[in-house]
Write a protein that holds these residues in place. Structure first.
Motif, PDB file in Angstrom:
ATOM      1  N   TYR A 123      -8.322  -6.459  -2.611  1.00  0.00           N
ATOM      2  CA  TYR A 123      -7.600  -5.267  -3.009  1.00  0.00           C
ATOM      3  C   TYR A 123      -6.856  -5.476  -3.992  1.00  0.00           C
ATOM      4  O   TYR A 123      -5.941  -5.723  -4.290  1.00  0.00           O
ATOM      5  CB  TYR A 123      -6.812  -4.594  -1.971  1.00  0.00           C
ATOM      6  CG  TYR A 123      -7.681  -4.292  -0.331  1.00  0.00           C
ATOM      7  CD1 TYR A 123      -8.174  -3.250  -0.259  1.00  0.00           C
ATOM      8  CD2 TYR A 123      -7.140  -5.099   0.481  1.00  0.00           C
ATOM      9  CE1 TYR A 123      -8.931  -2.887   0.962  1.00  0.00           C
ATOM     10  CE2 TYR A 123      -7.762  -5.049   1.926  1.00  0.00           C
ATOM     11  CZ  TYR A 123      -8.730  -3.793   1.905  1.00  0.00           C
ATOM     12  OH  TYR A 123      -9.297  -3.587   2.929  1.00  0.00           O
ATOM     13  N   ARG A 158      -3.630   1.388  -4.876  1.00  0.00           N
ATOM     14  CA  ARG A 158      -3.123   1.093  -3.499  1.00  0.00           C
ATOM     15  C   ARG A 158      -2.710   2.191  -2.567  1.00  0.00           C
ATOM     16  O   ARG A 158      -2.271   1.971  -1.685  1.00  0.00           O
ATOM     17  CB  ARG A 158      -1.768   0.345  -3.866  1.00  0.00           C
ATOM     18  CG  ARG A 158      -2.038  -0.712  -5.059  1.00  0.00           C
ATOM     19  CD  ARG A 158      -2.760  -1.736  -4.621  1.00  0.00           C
ATOM     20  NE  ARG A 158      -2.205  -2.683  -3.223  1.00  0.00           N
ATOM     21  CZ  ARG A 158      -2.958  -3.748  -3.191  1.00  0.00           C
ATOM     22  NH1 ARG A 158      -3.976  -4.241  -3.641  1.00  0.00           N
ATOM     23  NH2 ARG A 158      -2.410  -4.364  -1.972  1.00  0.00           N
ATOM     24  N   PHE A 183       0.976  -1.027   0.045  1.00  0.00           N
ATOM     25  CA  PHE A 183       0.078  -0.026   0.043  1.00  0.00           C
ATOM     26  C   PHE A 183       0.823   1.039  -0.132  1.00  0.00           C
ATOM     27  O   PHE A 183       2.030   1.030   0.355  1.00  0.00           O
ATOM     28  CB  PHE A 183      -0.796   0.136   1.223  1.00  0.00           C
ATOM     29  CG  PHE A 183      -1.915  -0.929   1.260  1.00  0.00           C
ATOM     30  CD1 PHE A 183      -3.062  -0.910   0.456  1.00  0.00           C
ATOM     31  CD2 PHE A 183      -1.781  -2.049   2.282  1.00  0.00           C
ATOM     32  CE1 PHE A 183      -3.961  -1.801   0.260  1.00  0.00           C
ATOM     33  CE2 PHE A 183      -2.927  -3.368   2.115  1.00  0.00           C
ATOM     34  CZ  PHE A 183      -4.006  -3.044   1.137  1.00  0.00           C
ATOM     35  N   CYS A 204      -2.313   3.134   8.435  1.00  0.00           N
ATOM     36  CA  CYS A 204      -3.496   2.069   8.003  1.00  0.00           C
ATOM     37  C   CYS A 204      -4.686   2.213   8.869  1.00  0.00           C
ATOM     38  O   CYS A 204      -5.124   1.237  10.006  1.00  0.00           O
ATOM     39  CB  CYS A 204      -2.839   0.940   7.998  1.00  0.00           C
ATOM     40  SG  CYS A 204      -1.661   0.318   6.674  1.00  0.00           S
TER      41      CYS A 204
END
Length: 316
Positions: free
Chosen positions: A166, A170, A10, A177
């Motif tokens: 996912y 990203r 991410f 988070c």
């Protein structure tokens, strides 16, 4: 899909501050981080070394300082690293670990604040029986209950968030988070996950708030009938500090997790998240210590013991 989800990183977009003020913001956040860790560490140290602070209230307060230290260490070091680095990625596993630690610390603090209200109720409404009722065994059980409730929150929210596929963007529009920000990136229907998260967060708020409300109702009634001005002042000082911390922490959590998304923007979410993940862990020890004669007395005692003049007199 599972391999693609777990193997990809991410990207944390961060606070999105302009490059002109990045250094200033970095310095401020770093200073807050240092003060928060130092203040909470000093609080834990004083409560451990001063026998006058070996009471249920200060034992629970030391647990709060431990939670605040772990809470701010979960998000801020990564934020500071991202602010000075061009690589702002976080792995799928690291993101899940951050969600778990963050949810656990936040949930533990929710429950602990409620238990601290119960401790105040016992101290104000049952002062003569307080040492017997709030014995060490019960204090350990209360602390363990708070940690267990928080870890339960982490074990519930982490699978809810990380088991969603996912496969699109990203980029997490947040500096850590956070569950709502991560779920926005899912490429599947997350309505069930969001409902479960909502129910979980409401319960995490409702249970402690109910305990706080039922504790402070008899406290207010008892204080109202106290004729001593000193008793009024002591009860007000103790309870006002706790209520200040509760209002700040619970208010921010209610805004983020309970208020519908239509009522706040991602930019506002970042400001609120920065407040209760960065500023609140620093405010808690300051609120409790600056208005507490016992804590300040213990601090002066340590300084006096460590001063050169005191060492010279003791050696003589």
């Amino acid at each position: 899909m599972g391999n693609r989800t777990s193997s990809s990183n991410f990207v944390l977009l961060g606070l999105l501050v302009s490059s002109e003020v990045t250094e200033v913001v970095f310095t401020v956040i770093f200073a807050i981080f240092v003060v928060a860790v130092a203040a909470n560490s000093v609080m834990i140290f004083l409560i451990q070394v001063d026998s006058r602070l070996h009471t249920p209230m200060y034992f629970l307060l030391s647990q709060l300082s431990i939670m605040d230290t772990l809470f701010i260490c979960t998000t801020v070091p990564k934020l500071l690293g991202d602010m000075v680095s061009t690589e702002k990625t976080i792995s799928f596993v690291a993101c899940g670990i951050q969600i778990f630690l963050y949810s656990t610390m936040a949930g533990s603090e929710f429950f602990l604040q409620g238990l601290m209200a119960y401790d105040h109720y016992m101290a104000v409404c049952n002062p003569l029986r307080y040492p017997v009722l709030m014995n060490r065994k019960l204090c350990l059980l209360l602390a363990a209950g708070a940690w267990f409730g928080g870890s339960l929150d982490g074990f519930l929210l982490t699978p809810i968030t990380m088991n969603v596929p996912y496969c699109g963007s990203r980029q997490i529009n947040q500096f850590f988070c956070e569950v709502p920000a991560v779920l926005k990136l899912a490429c599947a229907d997350t309505s069930l996950h969001e409902t479960l998260m909502y129910i979980c967060c409401v319960l995490m708020l409702l249970i402690p708030i109910s305990l706080i409300s039922t504790s402070y109702a008899p406290i207010l009634f008892t204080v109202h009938h106290v004729r001593s001005a000193e008793g009024h002042k002591k009860a007000f000082t103790t309870c006002s500090s706790h209520l200040t911390v509760v209002s700040i922490f619970y208010g921010a959590a209610f805004y983020t997790y309970v208020l519908p998304p239509l009522f706040h923007t991602p930019e506002q979410d970042k400001v609120v998240s920065a407040f209760y993940t960065i500023v609140t862990p620093m405010l808690n020890p300051l609120i409790y210590s600056l208005r507490n004669k016992d804590i300040m007395g213990a601090l002066k005692k340590v300084f006096a013991h460590c001063s050169p003049a005191q060492k010279a007199s003791s050696e003589a």
